[in-house]
Scaffold this motif. Structure first.
Motif, short mmCIF file in Angstrom:
data_model
loop_
_atom_site.label_atom_id
_atom_site.label_comp_id
_atom_site.label_asym_id
_atom_site.label_seq_id
_atom_site.Cartn_x
_atom_site.Cartn_y
_atom_site.Cartn_z
N GLY A 15 10.49 0.85 -8.42
CA GLY A 15 10.26 2.50 -8.95
C GLY A 15 10.72 3.39 -8.15
N SER A 16 10.28 4.71 -8.54
CA SER A 16 10.50 5.94 -7.74
C SER A 16 9.96 5.75 -6.62
CB SER A 16 10.22 7.00 -8.61
OG SER A 16 10.41 8.19 -8.11
N THR A 17 10.71 6.50 -5.49
CA THR A 17 10.02 7.01 -4.18
C THR A 17 9.10 8.16 -4.34
OG1 THR A 17 11.98 7.69 -3.50
CG2 THR A 17 11.36 5.22 -3.00
N GLU A 18 9.07 8.80 -5.29
CA GLU A 18 8.38 10.05 -5.42
C GLU A 18 7.70 9.93 -6.97
OE1 GLU A 18 8.12 14.08 -3.61
OE2 GLU A 18 9.23 12.10 -2.87
N ILE A 19 6.17 9.78 -6.52
CA ILE A 19 5.26 9.53 -7.90
C ILE A 19 4.16 10.75 -8.00
CG2 ILE A 19 3.79 8.22 -8.76
CD1 ILE A 19 4.74 5.73 -7.42
N LYS A 37 -1.82 12.20 -12.33
CA LYS A 37 -2.95 13.28 -12.35
C LYS A 37 -4.25 12.72 -11.98
CE LYS A 37 -1.35 15.30 -17.08
NZ LYS A 37 -1.52 15.46 -18.38
N ARG A 38 -5.01 13.58 -11.55
CA ARG A 38 -6.27 13.40 -10.87
C ARG A 38 -7.19 12.48 -11.78
NH1 ARG A 38 -9.61 18.62 -9.06
NH2 ARG A 38 -9.69 18.74 -10.91
N ASP A 39 -7.83 11.60 -11.08
CA ASP A 39 -8.64 10.80 -12.07
C ASP A 39 -8.07 9.58 -12.60
OD1 ASP A 39 -11.26 12.10 -11.22
OD2 ASP A 39 -10.92 13.57 -12.75
N SER A 40 -6.44 9.62 -12.48
CA SER A 40 -5.87 8.39 -13.10
C SER A 40 -5.65 7.20 -12.11
CB SER A 40 -4.72 8.76 -13.65
OG SER A 40 -3.83 9.38 -12.49
N THR A 41 -5.12 6.28 -12.34
CA THR A 41 -4.71 5.28 -11.51
C THR A 41 -3.34 5.32 -10.69
OG1 THR A 41 -6.27 3.83 -12.70
CG2 THR A 41 -4.72 2.89 -11.13
N ILE A 42 -3.54 5.17 -9.44
CA ILE A 42 -2.18 5.03 -8.65
C ILE A 42 -1.80 3.57 -8.58
CG2 ILE A 42 -1.04 5.72 -6.28
CD1 ILE A 42 -3.06 7.86 -6.03
N ALA A 43 -0.48 3.26 -8.75
CA ALA A 43 -0.10 2.06 -9.03
C ALA A 43 1.14 1.89 -8.17
CB ALA A 43 0.04 1.60 -10.22
N LEU A 44 1.30 1.23 -7.04
CA LEU A 44 2.46 1.00 -6.13
C LEU A 44 2.73 -0.30 -5.78
CD1 LEU A 44 1.26 3.70 -3.17
CD2 LEU A 44 2.41 4.09 -5.49
N ALA A 45 3.85 -0.57 -5.88
CA ALA A 45 4.67 -1.95 -5.59
C ALA A 45 5.80 -2.04 -4.74
CB ALA A 45 4.88 -2.47 -6.96
N GLY A 95 -13.82 3.08 -2.41
CA GLY A 95 -13.68 2.33 -3.36
C GLY A 95 -12.73 2.54 -4.40
N GLY A 96 -12.70 1.39 -5.14
CA GLY A 96 -11.52 1.19 -6.28
C GLY A 96 -10.24 1.08 -5.73
N ILE A 97 -10.23 0.48 -4.54
CA ILE A 97 -8.78 0.18 -3.91
C ILE A 97 -8.52 -1.49 -3.96
CG2 ILE A 97 -7.29 0.22 -1.82
CD1 ILE A 97 -8.96 2.60 -0.84
N SER A 98 -7.34 -1.86 -4.48
CA SER A 98 -7.26 -3.27 -4.60
C SER A 98 -5.63 -3.53 -4.33
CB SER A 98 -7.43 -3.85 -6.24
OG SER A 98 -6.44 -3.23 -6.95
N LEU A 99 -5.82 -4.91 -3.56
CA LEU A 99 -4.29 -5.10 -3.14
C LEU A 99 -3.83 -6.93 -3.76
CD1 LEU A 99 -1.90 -4.66 -1.42
CD2 LEU A 99 -2.96 -6.00 0.48
N GLU A 100 -2.58 -6.93 -4.24
CA GLU A 100 -2.28 -8.23 -4.84
C GLU A 100 -1.27 -8.57 -4.20
OE1 GLU A 100 -0.68 -10.13 -9.06
OE2 GLU A 100 -2.20 -8.46 -9.16
N THR A 101 -1.02 -9.53 -3.61
CA THR A 101 -0.03 -10.04 -2.91
C THR A 101 0.68 -11.62 -3.53
OG1 THR A 101 -0.36 -9.08 -1.07
CG2 THR A 101 1.40 -10.61 -0.94
N GLU A 102 1.96 -11.55 -4.17
CA GLU A 102 2.22 -12.54 -4.92
C GLU A 102 3.84 -13.12 -4.00
OE1 GLU A 102 4.33 -13.65 -9.32
OE2 GLU A 102 3.58 -11.63 -8.67
N SER A 154 4.06 -7.10 -3.48
CA SER A 154 2.71 -6.47 -3.02
C SER A 154 2.60 -5.18 -3.98
CB SER A 154 2.63 -6.21 -1.57
OG SER A 154 1.38 -5.38 -1.24
N ARG A 155 1.46 -5.53 -4.61
CA ARG A 155 1.02 -4.31 -5.44
C ARG A 155 -0.23 -3.50 -4.95
NH1 ARG A 155 4.26 -4.94 -9.90
NH2 ARG A 155 5.38 -6.95 -10.26
N LEU A 156 -0.24 -2.41 -4.84
CA LEU A 156 -1.51 -1.59 -4.34
C LEU A 156 -2.08 -0.70 -5.65
CD1 LEU A 156 -3.58 -0.63 -2.11
CD2 LEU A 156 -1.70 1.01 -1.65
N MET A 157 -3.29 -0.71 -5.91
CA MET A 157 -3.84 0.02 -7.02
C MET A 157 -4.89 0.71 -6.49
SD MET A 157 -3.70 -2.52 -10.64
CE MET A 157 -4.02 -0.89 -11.18
#
Length: 312
Positions: A178-182, A185-193, A219-226, A234-237
């Motif tokens: 995806g884009s390298t510039e994201i 909005k505040r209180d939403s979820t940041i999804a990076l991959a 809190g609220g941080i998760s990482l998934e590596t496939e 790798s997906r960071l949320m």
């Protein structure tokens, strides 16, 4: 009162009023000139010795892959200003003074104490590091020195006839999906991959220069590596995004070149609509001065008309 006396009285009044008219017009012109300069830095107003670059170093720098690349920047009359290095490709601020603001630990600043040198050092230079870098000083307006870096890989080769250069596309590297510039909005979820073109044994994410801590109080941080057929994903949320979550995130796979993405957490405004309070203040103040000037000119015009009627 005779016509001659009226004429004398009128001429005398105009002579008295004329300096005020000139003063108001000059004041208005001067204010617009100052506001157009975006409020000059107070340091620049009180100190005539503005910073400048001692431009004696080459603007084009070449280095060999896996060697050290150094980009020179010497700043005269720095004072209390800030010297930063920016990568032009993604507008990422790499360093500010002696501090590094990137998860890529190959970047650092060489600044001997009490010296005027603020050189950017890149360890284990890679072909992807090629491009334009800017040494910047936060004067008003900002000054910058652009330097072009070219990294020559050992496995590069040159076509003598066409003078085209080809690079090894099989190097182990990460790529942001995806884009390298994201903007989120505040209180939403940041999804990076990010995807890696090898089976990396591990993938670490950095926020700025710190490793993302999954056990932090936030809190609220998760990482998934496939693992996939062609490599690793790798997906960071990060849930409940806050302004502190803004910044540069770097995907750093073991044994591969890292990749970065810039995150902006917004408070509801769109990026194009964002305005600084200083800019709003300038426009409001300019409008106020303009209105006052117009009213003064109208008052003077009315006064002249009254004098003209008295003459008649």
């Amino acid at each position: 009162m005779t016509r001659g006396n009226n004429a004398t009285y009128s001429d005398s009044s105009l002579v008295k009023i004329k300096p005020f008219i000139i003063l108001i017009l000059n004041f208005n012109i001067c204010f617009h000139h100052i506001s157009a300069s975006s409020f000059l830095n107070l340091n620049d107003l009180t100190n005539s010795d503005r910073p400048f670059f001692d431009d004696i170093s080459p603007r084009n720098v070449s280095a060999v892959v896996d060697e050290i690349a150094i980009l020179r920047c010497r700043v005269k009359n720095k004072g209390n200003r800030t010297v930063s290095w920016m990568r032009k490709r993604d507008l990422h601020i790499l360093t500010t003074n002696i501090y590094t603001y990137t998860g890529d630990q190959r970047f650092s600043v060489l600044h001997p104490p009490s010296s005027e040198d603020w050189d950017l050092k890149i360890d284990y230079a890679q072909p992807r590091d090629s491009g334009v870098y800017e040494c910047q000083v936060n004067t008003e307006p900002k000054i910058n020195l652009a330097i072009v870096l070219e990294i020559t890989a050992d496995n590069d080769f040159r076509d003598v006839k066409t003078e085209k250069r080809f690079y090894d596309s099989k190097a182990a590297r990460a790529k942001i999906l995806g884009s390298t510039e994201i903007h989120v909005k505040r209180d939403s979820t940041i999804a990076l991959a990010c995807s890696v073109n090898i089976h990396a044994s591990s993938v670490i994410w950095y926020h700025g220069s710190s490793i993302v801590d999954f056990d932090s109080l936030r809190g609220g941080i998760s990482l998934e590596t496939e693992k996939t057929d062609v490599g690793t994903t790798s997906r960071l949320m990060l849930t409940r995004a806050s302004l502190r979550d803004s910044g540069n995130y770097t995907c750093v796979p073991n044994g591969a070149i890292p990749a970065s993405v810039r995150v902006h957490v917004l408070t509801g405004e769109q990026p194009a609509a964002m305005q600084t309070s200083a800019a709003i203040g300038i426009r409001a103040y300019t409008a106020m001065i303009t209105i006052i000037s117009v009213k003064m000119l109208l008052y003077i015009s009315s006064l002249k008309e009254q004098m003209y009627r008295r003459e008649r």
